[in-house]
Write a protein that holds these residues in place. Structure first.
Motif, PDB file in Angstrom:
ATOM      1  N   GLN A 145     -26.862  -7.807  68.886  1.00 35.43           N
ATOM      2  CA  GLN A 145     -27.091  -9.052  68.147  1.00 35.43           C
ATOM      3  C   GLN A 145     -27.764 -10.061  69.064  1.00 35.43           C
ATOM      4  O   GLN A 145     -27.324 -10.294  70.193  1.00 35.43           O
ATOM      5  N   GLY A 146     -28.857 -10.651  68.567  1.00 28.80           N
ATOM      6  CA  GLY A 146     -29.581 -11.632  69.351  1.00 28.80           C
ATOM      7  C   GLY A 146     -29.785 -12.939  68.606  1.00 28.80           C
ATOM      8  O   GLY A 146     -29.292 -13.117  67.490  1.00 28.80           O
ATOM      9  N   THR A 147     -30.530 -13.826  69.203  1.00 26.11           N
ATOM     10  CA  THR A 147     -30.746 -15.145  68.614  1.00 26.11           C
ATOM     11  C   THR A 147     -31.675 -15.102  67.401  1.00 26.11           C
ATOM     12  O   THR A 147     -31.730 -16.069  66.633  1.00 26.11           O
ATOM     13  N   LYS A 148     -32.392 -13.988  67.208  1.00 26.25           N
ATOM     14  CA  LYS A 148     -33.323 -13.884  66.081  1.00 26.25           C
ATOM     15  C   LYS A 148     -33.007 -12.740  65.124  1.00 26.25           C
ATOM     16  O   LYS A 148     -33.722 -12.549  64.139  1.00 26.25           O
ATOM     17  N   GLY A 149     -31.951 -11.987  65.398  1.00 26.34           N
ATOM     18  CA  GLY A 149     -31.644 -10.889  64.491  1.00 26.34           C
ATOM     19  C   GLY A 149     -30.694  -9.884  65.108  1.00 26.34           C
ATOM     20  O   GLY A 149     -30.201 -10.052  66.239  1.00 26.34           O
ATOM     21  N   THR A 150     -30.435  -8.813  64.349  1.00 29.66           N
ATOM     22  CA  THR A 150     -29.451  -7.814  64.740  1.00 29.66           C
ATOM     23  C   THR A 150     -29.971  -6.410  64.411  1.00 29.66           C
ATOM     24  O   THR A 150     -30.538  -6.188  63.335  1.00 29.66           O
ATOM     25  N   LEU A 151     -29.730  -5.484  65.327  1.00 33.96           N
ATOM     26  CA  LEU A 151     -30.016  -4.069  65.123  1.00 33.96           C
ATOM     27  C   LEU A 151     -28.682  -3.335  65.131  1.00 33.96           C
ATOM     28  O   LEU A 151     -27.820  -3.614  65.964  1.00 33.96           O
ATOM     29  N   ALA A 152     -28.501  -2.400  64.209  1.00 32.95           N
ATOM     30  CA  ALA A 152     -27.213  -1.718  64.123  1.00 32.95           C
ATOM     31  C   ALA A 152     -27.407  -0.258  63.739  1.00 32.95           C
ATOM     32  O   ALA A 152     -28.401   0.116  63.117  1.00 32.95           O
ATOM     33  N   GLY A 153     -26.432   0.557  64.119  1.00 33.19           N
ATOM     34  CA  GLY A 153     -26.471   1.980  63.817  1.00 33.19           C
ATOM     35  C   GLY A 153     -25.303   2.425  62.963  1.00 33.19           C
ATOM     36  O   GLY A 153     -24.290   1.739  62.848  1.00 33.19           O
ATOM     37  N   PHE A 154     -25.462   3.613  62.356  1.00 35.05           N
ATOM     38  CA  PHE A 154     -24.432   4.292  61.557  1.00 35.05           C
ATOM     39  C   PHE A 154     -23.976   3.475  60.345  1.00 35.05           C
ATOM     40  O   PHE A 154     -22.816   3.059  60.261  1.00 35.05           O
ATOM     41  N   PRO A 155     -24.846   3.280  59.369  1.00 35.74           N
ATOM     42  CA  PRO A 155     -26.226   3.757  59.294  1.00 35.74           C
ATOM     43  C   PRO A 155     -27.175   2.807  60.039  1.00 35.74           C
ATOM     44  O   PRO A 155     -26.848   1.652  60.283  1.00 35.74           O
ATOM     45  N   THR A 156     -28.366   3.331  60.359  1.00 37.42           N
ATOM     46  CA  THR A 156     -29.374   2.517  61.034  1.00 37.42           C
ATOM     47  C   THR A 156     -29.841   1.405  60.105  1.00 37.42           C
ATOM     48  O   THR A 156     -30.198   1.656  58.953  1.00 37.42           O
ATOM     49  N   ARG A 157     -29.835   0.169  60.610  1.00 33.96           N
ATOM     50  CA  ARG A 157     -30.209  -0.963  59.775  1.00 33.96           C
ATOM     51  C   ARG A 157     -30.650  -2.126  60.653  1.00 33.96           C
ATOM     52  O   ARG A 157     -30.257  -2.221  61.818  1.00 33.96           O
ATOM     53  N   VAL A 158     -31.456  -2.997  60.064  1.00 35.15           N
ATOM     54  CA  VAL A 158     -32.043  -4.116  60.803  1.00 35.15           C
ATOM     55  C   VAL A 158     -31.956  -5.372  59.959  1.00 35.15           C
ATOM     56  O   VAL A 158     -32.228  -5.337  58.745  1.00 35.15           O
ATOM     57  N   ALA A 159     -31.581  -6.493  60.571  1.00 33.03           N
ATOM     58  CA  ALA A 159     -31.609  -7.802  59.912  1.00 33.03           C
ATOM     59  C   ALA A 159     -32.275  -8.791  60.855  1.00 33.03           C
ATOM     60  O   ALA A 159     -31.851  -8.929  62.009  1.00 33.03           O
ATOM     61  N   LEU A 160     -33.324  -9.464  60.368  1.00 36.39           N
ATOM     62  CA  LEU A 160     -34.052 -10.419  61.192  1.00 36.39           C
ATOM     63  C   LEU A 160     -34.147 -11.760  60.487  1.00 36.39           C
ATOM     64  O   LEU A 160     -34.231 -11.821  59.247  1.00 36.39           O
TER      65      LEU A 160
END
Length: 465
Positions: A337-352
């Motif tokens: 998790q960062g200041t501009k978004g989040t990357l996550a696994g299981f399942p693979t997903r992205v939020a920006l």
């Protein structure tokens, strides 16, 4: 850290100057060693002399060993020179496989050692290999790696690198004094998604990383059937006698590299840890084995699930979980998790922030599944693009082969390894520190600085093409 200097970052976290002073007295510091052994060399960016042909020995060819050995035997520039295991049938099976791969041109003089606990020592003394792959039970990892380095070989050891902090310091001192690599083979760092997330972090897609979550959730009660040979024959005793996070590195390794921990920017500082009650293993043993069976004679002390929280020098946080007992789907979690978004696994997903182009309109929705096709196209790691076709038939979806390929590539070209010895110790230290924290009601434990300050000048892992 982009757009955020160290002083301002610390100001914006709960760690004040006074707090840092308090941390100096936290348990765990007794294991700190500030002085290097005579003639030692810092190994953070170490590159060994090139090896045109790598003479490889393998210790342990039961579970993990055969996969590594077989892939190694197919790579240019390798010569399998020795195989050691307790069991003759396992050794001879792998010897035959490697000879068939060599087709009379390579792997033609493989020495075999079996039948005694210490045959591997004889192998090291007689064969003098260039590198040793160590795939044995946990308690043998450190002694075997240390002796391999003393005998003039680079050591590549399965996870964890060691069980105790004392062993980790012995590995550090031996590697620094012998100028030999000791790499913990954390294969998950070479998985496609983890490599892509690393690339995206380096590209600044999620801004400045602030928090990570990592896990190894893998129900493995079935291994208790392995009572004479195999993982369950020895690992079950760890579950019974130790209470903490016994297997942290699969989830932790990748997120530590996303955050550049132990490499210039930041490093681990303290850890707190809590375990649930221990119930699942005893229930499974009672249900599946006779009352007088050896698995029903154990007093299972290890909690079914352990949750640890790491605080870094800069105040960033990492939640690390471990559960090999509970009936639930597999997960390594893998969140950054960062200041501009989040990357996550299981399942693979992205939020920006502002949404993912072509997939979502805001950070309130995950982009996942087919909507990530453009993301893979844009951010797939160049290493994965180059090697996936070569390594995809290896273990764990190709990550094992990619790791082994890179080890050989680095050794033959005189390059620093992708994972240095200190990282293996730093990530593995979660186990003994979590045990100490759990035993003391969740009291904070301080991470040793295995680099003795060298991390401050160690380059972050580059995006290797």
């Amino acid at each position: 850290m982009k757009n955020l200097d160290r002083r301002n970052f610390i100001k914006k976290t709960s760690i004040s100057v006074a707090g840092l002073a308090t941390l100096a007295s936290i348990p765990g510091c007794a294991d700190e060693q500030t002085e290097r052994v005579p003639n030692a060399q810092y190994m953070g960016g170490f590159a060994a002399p090139k090896l045109e042909t790598i003479r490889v020995a393998s210790i342990g060819v039961g579970a993990r060993g055969p996969g590594h050995l077989r892939f190694l035997s197919k790579l240019d520039g390798t010569e399998i020179v020795a195989i050691s295991d307790l069991y003759e049938d396992l050794v001879m099976k792998e010897k035959k496989y490697c000879e068939e791969v060599g087709q009379g041109q390579r792997h033609t003089n493989i020495a075999t050692y079996f039948g005694d606990e210490d045959k591997w020592k004889v192998m090291l003394e007689e064969v003098k290999p260039d590198v040793v792959f160590i795939c044995t039970n946990w308690k043998n990892h450190a002694p075997m790696a240390i002796e391999a380095m003393k005998q003039g070989a680079h050591a590549f050891v399965e996870v964890p690198i060691a069980v105790t902090l004392e062993e980790m310091w012995q590995i550090v001192d031996t590697s620094e004094s012998t100028k030999k690599h000791c790499m913990m083979m954390e294969n998950v760092n070479y998985s496609r998604d983890e490599l892509m997330f690393l690339n995206m972090c380096r590209e600044g897609v999620i801004g400045t990383p602030l928090h990570a979550e990592a896990a190894y959730i893998h129900e493995l009660r079935f291994q208790m059937e392995e009572q004479e040979r195999g993982t369950g024959s020895w690992r079950t005793h760890h579950y019974a006698n130790r209470n903490g996070n016994l297997y942290p590195t699969h989830g932790l390794g990748p997120v530590a590299q996303y955050m550049n921990l132990g490499r210039t920017e930041d490093t681990f500082n303290t850890l707190v840890s809590f375990s649930t009650p221990s119930m699942g293993r005893a229930m499974y043993a009672e249900k599946n084995y006779a009352s007088d069976h050896k698995w029903n004679q154990l007093d299972y002390q290890g909690g079914d699930l352990n949750t640890s929280i790491i605080k870094t020098n800069l105040g960033r946080t990492i939640m690390v979980q471990w559960d090999e007992t509970s009936p639930r789907p597999y997960s390594r979690h893998n969140l950054i998790q960062g200041t501009k978004g989040t990357l996550a696994g299981f399942p693979t997903r992205v939020a920006l922030e502002g949404g993912v182009e072509g997939a979502t309109n805001s950070h309130h929705q995950w982009a996942q599944g087919e909507k990530l096709a453009a993301m893979y196209e844009k951010y797939d790691h160049p290493l994965y693009k180059r090697l996936s076709a070569v390594t995809r038939e290896s273990g764990h979806g190709g990550m094992d082969g990619l790791m082994v390929y890179r080890i050989v590539e680095c050794l033959r070209n005189g390059l620093p390894l992708d994972q240095n010895m200190y990282e293996g110790c730093l990530w593995s230290a979660v186990s003994p520190l979590s045990e100490a924290s759990v035993a003391n009601g969740g009291a904070p434990q301080q991470f040793p600085d295995f680099t003795r300050g060298g991390w401050k000048t160690t380059d972050p892992l580059k995006i290797i093409a």
